[in-house]
Write a protein that holds these residues in place. Structure first.
Motif, PDB file in Angstrom:
ATOM      1  N   LEU A  92      20.240 -63.255 -16.986  1.00 41.06           N
ATOM      2  CA  LEU A  92      19.886 -64.670 -16.859  1.00 41.06           C
ATOM      3  C   LEU A  92      18.667 -64.782 -15.946  1.00 41.06           C
ATOM      4  N   MET A  93      17.614 -65.415 -16.433  1.00 40.62           N
ATOM      5  CA  MET A  93      16.455 -65.663 -15.579  1.00 40.62           C
ATOM      6  C   MET A  93      16.802 -66.878 -14.718  1.00 40.62           C
ATOM      7  N   CYS A  94      16.660 -66.716 -13.409  1.00 37.77           N
ATOM      8  CA  CYS A  94      17.248 -67.713 -12.520  1.00 37.77           C
ATOM      9  C   CYS A  94      16.630 -67.617 -11.118  1.00 37.77           C
ATOM     10  N   PRO A  95      16.095 -68.709 -10.563  1.00 34.15           N
ATOM     11  CA  PRO A  95      15.485 -68.603  -9.230  1.00 34.15           C
ATOM     12  C   PRO A  95      16.503 -68.257  -8.146  1.00 34.15           C
ATOM     13  N   GLN A  96      17.787 -68.398  -8.462  1.00 34.48           N
ATOM     14  CA  GLN A  96      18.825 -68.096  -7.467  1.00 34.48           C
ATOM     15  C   GLN A  96      19.325 -66.659  -7.597  1.00 34.48           C
ATOM     16  N   GLY A  97      18.743 -65.894  -8.515  1.00 36.27           N
ATOM     17  CA  GLY A  97      19.216 -64.522  -8.775  1.00 36.27           C
ATOM     18  C   GLY A  97      18.645 -63.509  -7.801  1.00 36.27           C
ATOM     19  N   GLU A  98      18.966 -62.240  -8.107  1.00 39.61           N
ATOM     20  CA  GLU A  98      18.469 -61.109  -7.304  1.00 39.61           C
ATOM     21  C   GLU A  98      16.949 -61.041  -7.458  1.00 39.61           C
ATOM     22  N   ARG A  99      16.238 -60.877  -6.339  1.00 38.67           N
ATOM     23  CA  ARG A  99      14.778 -60.864  -6.444  1.00 38.67           C
ATOM     24  C   ARG A  99      14.315 -59.578  -7.133  1.00 38.67           C
ATOM     25  N   TYR A 100      13.450 -59.717  -8.124  1.00 38.88           N
ATOM     26  CA  TYR A 100      13.072 -58.600  -8.991  1.00 38.88           C
ATOM     27  C   TYR A 100      12.185 -57.592  -8.260  1.00 38.88           C
ATOM     28  N   THR A 101      12.461 -56.314  -8.512  1.00 39.22           N
ATOM     29  CA  THR A 101      11.682 -55.231  -7.897  1.00 39.22           C
ATOM     30  C   THR A 101      11.408 -54.135  -8.924  1.00 39.22           C
ATOM     31  N   GLN A 102      10.522 -53.218  -8.544  1.00 39.88           N
ATOM     32  CA  GLN A 102      10.231 -52.064  -9.398  1.00 39.88           C
ATOM     33  C   GLN A 102      11.489 -51.207  -9.595  1.00 39.88           C
ATOM     34  N   GLN A 103      12.330 -51.133  -8.577  1.00 38.21           N
ATOM     35  CA  GLN A 103      13.568 -50.353  -8.688  1.00 38.21           C
ATOM     36  C   GLN A 103      14.454 -50.944  -9.779  1.00 38.21           C
ATOM     37  N   LYS A 104      14.500 -52.269  -9.860  1.00 35.77           N
ATOM     38  CA  LYS A 104      15.313 -52.910 -10.904  1.00 35.77           C
ATOM     39  C   LYS A 104      14.680 -52.629 -12.276  1.00 35.77           C
ATOM     40  N   ALA A 105      13.347 -52.647 -12.347  1.00 33.06           N
ATOM     41  CA  ALA A 105      12.672 -52.328 -13.615  1.00 33.06           C
ATOM     42  C   ALA A 105      13.067 -50.919 -14.065  1.00 33.06           C
ATOM     43  N   GLU A 106      13.079 -49.969 -13.122  1.00 33.77           N
ATOM     44  CA  GLU A 106      13.432 -48.584 -13.466  1.00 33.77           C
ATOM     45  C   GLU A 106      14.887 -48.494 -13.939  1.00 33.77           C
ATOM     46  N   GLU A 107      15.736 -49.275 -13.308  1.00 35.20           N
ATOM     47  CA  GLU A 107      17.158 -49.289 -13.703  1.00 35.20           C
ATOM     48  C   GLU A 107      17.292 -49.854 -15.129  1.00 35.20           C
ATOM     49  N   LEU A 108      16.627 -50.952 -15.412  1.00 34.14           N
ATOM     50  CA  LEU A 108      16.747 -51.584 -16.734  1.00 34.14           C
ATOM     51  C   LEU A 108      16.127 -50.714 -17.825  1.00 34.14           C
ATOM     52  N   ALA A 109      15.100 -49.941 -17.464  1.00 30.23           N
ATOM     53  CA  ALA A 109      14.414 -49.101 -18.458  1.00 30.23           C
ATOM     54  C   ALA A 109      15.326 -48.002 -19.000  1.00 30.23           C
ATOM     55  N   LYS A 110      16.450 -47.763 -18.331  1.00 34.01           N
ATOM     56  CA  LYS A 110      17.390 -46.718 -18.807  1.00 34.01           C
ATOM     57  C   LYS A 110      18.344 -47.270 -19.858  1.00 34.01           C
ATOM     58  N   GLU A 111      18.354 -48.580 -20.051  1.00 33.87           N
ATOM     59  CA  GLU A 111      19.301 -49.194 -21.002  1.00 33.87           C
ATOM     60  C   GLU A 111      18.793 -49.072 -22.440  1.00 33.87           C
ATOM     61  N   GLU A 112      19.738 -49.134 -23.383  1.00 33.86           N
ATOM     62  CA  GLU A 112      19.380 -49.106 -24.810  1.00 33.86           C
ATOM     63  C   GLU A 112      19.118 -50.514 -25.327  1.00 33.86           C
ATOM     64  N   GLU A 113      19.780 -51.488 -24.684  1.00 37.01           N
ATOM     65  CA  GLU A 113      19.807 -52.847 -25.224  1.00 37.01           C
ATOM     66  C   GLU A 113      19.776 -53.844 -24.066  1.00 37.01           C
ATOM     67  N   LEU A 114      18.870 -54.815 -24.143  1.00 35.50           N
ATOM     68  CA  LEU A 114      18.836 -55.862 -23.105  1.00 35.50           C
ATOM     69  C   LEU A 114      18.762 -57.226 -23.788  1.00 35.50           C
ATOM     70  N   VAL A 115      19.438 -58.204 -23.198  1.00 37.59           N
ATOM     71  CA  VAL A 115      19.351 -59.583 -23.691  1.00 37.59           C
ATOM     72  C   VAL A 115      18.929 -60.465 -22.519  1.00 37.59           C
ATOM     73  N   PHE A 116      17.911 -61.284 -22.729  1.00 37.16           N
ATOM     74  CA  PHE A 116      17.424 -62.193 -21.679  1.00 37.16           C
ATOM     75  C   PHE A 116      17.736 -63.633 -22.055  1.00 37.16           C
ATOM     76  N   LEU A 117      18.272 -64.386 -21.116  1.00 39.58           N
ATOM     77  CA  LEU A 117      18.531 -65.806 -21.338  1.00 39.58           C
ATOM     78  C   LEU A 117      17.542 -66.613 -20.508  1.00 39.58           C
ATOM     79  N   CYS A 118      16.805 -67.486 -21.185  1.00 38.58           N
ATOM     80  CA  CYS A 118      15.815 -68.308 -20.483  1.00 38.58           C
ATOM     81  C   CYS A 118      16.342 -69.732 -20.330  1.00 38.58           C
ATOM     82  N   GLY A 119      16.531 -70.144 -19.103  1.00 39.94           N
ATOM     83  CA  GLY A 119      16.947 -71.514 -18.850  1.00 39.94           C
ATOM     84  C   GLY A 119      15.757 -72.469 -18.961  1.00 39.94           C
TER      85      GLY A 119
END
Ligand SMILES: C[S@@+](CC[C@H](N)C(=O)[O-])C[C@H]1O[C@@H](n2cnc3c(N)ncnc32)[C@H](O)[C@@H]1O
Length: 245
Positions: A84-111
């Motif tokens: 969920l894209m959300c201003p109240q969420g975890e602040r995005y970092t390169q470490q999170k990008a590296e973590e997500l890049a290991k996934e096979e499938e991602l779904v993004f919800l835009c409010g």
């Protein structure tokens, strides 16, 4: 990797997904990017996706049914990360990008609008990501930012040499400065060391510049950074210079 974005404004993605690295990554088969219109999953006659907030206040709230319907239709039999894209969420970092890049499938919800029904946050998503401490009109620009930073990390996307391993934050520091031809541009000269052809010394210069830049611009990154003996010594020199100036 397969990425699906749920948005009320799918055409916003046309330009970004159709250019540069995101386009190349799709052409190479490293990623499939799909944008789904949330409105297609509204289960009322008027395709209404938002409604007034209970308790009253300004703005409209995204209804739960279209989001749940869309996610259930897309994820049949799979259990992808639902972000969920959300201003109240975890602040995005390169470490999170590296973590997500290991996934096979991602779904993004835009409010959009005032936000979304809280039951979406509580029962539908696995991650909440904020791209910074400011408020955008909708989650689309944030999702594009996250997707771009993840896709460039996928194997083969940036070409043979994975240049992202030297990027700022990937190493834990900011990256060193870069120069290209001409060596002298209007009297502004490229540092001599870079023209010397001495690879070991160039590497040392880059390492020091990276540390210097981080110390000057983002000292917070150094708090947990595991410095080598050489880096500690160089950092102390920088600290002494600062005190003397
Ligand atoms: C106008 S904002 C709603 C802000 C909400 N009323 C609040 O104060 O937390 C509408 C949507 O834009 C997206 N958004 C806004 N700022 C964002 C940020 N910093 N990072 C990620 N998404 C953001 C979210 O999807 C949000 O639901």
């Amino acid at each position: 990797m397969n990425i699906t974005v749920l948005s009320l404004f799918p055409p916003m993605f046309d330009g970004v997904f159709g250019q540069s690295i995101l386009k190349k990554a799709q052409d190479k088969g490293a990623v499939t990017l799909q944008v789904v219109d949330i409105r297609d999953y509204a289960d009322n006659k008027h395709k209404q996706v938002d409604d007034y907030p209970y308790g009253g206040s300004a703005g409209m709230v995204l209804k739960p049914e279209p989001m749940f319907n869309a996610v259930e239709a897309i994820t049949k039999g799979k259990q992808p990360r639902i972000i969920l894209m959300c201003p109240q969420g975890e602040r995005y970092t390169q470490q999170k990008a590296e973590e997500l890049a290991k996934e096979e499938e991602l779904v993004f919800l835009c409010g959009h609008y005032e936000g979304y029904d809280e039951r979406i946050r509580e029962h539908l998503v696995t991650d909440e990501i904020s791209i910074g401490d400011f408020v955008l009109t909708g989650g689309e620009l944030g999702a594009m930012t996250v997707i771009d930073s993840v896709v460039r990390l996928l194997p083969g996307v940036l070409g043979q040499e994975a240049s992202h391993v030297h990027d700022s934050f990937s190493t834990g520091l900011l990256e060193h400065p870069h120069y290209t031809r001409p060596a002298d541009f209007r009297g502004m000269k490229v540092p001599d060391i870079l023209l010397s052809g001495h690879h070991a010394k160039i590497e040392q210069w880059r390492d020091e510049q990276s540390l210097k830049r981080t110390y000057e611009r983002r000292p917070d990154l150094l708090v947990d950074y595991p410095l080598t003996k050489e880096q500690s010594a160089f950092l102390q020199t920088l600290q002494r210079e600062k005190l003397d100036s």
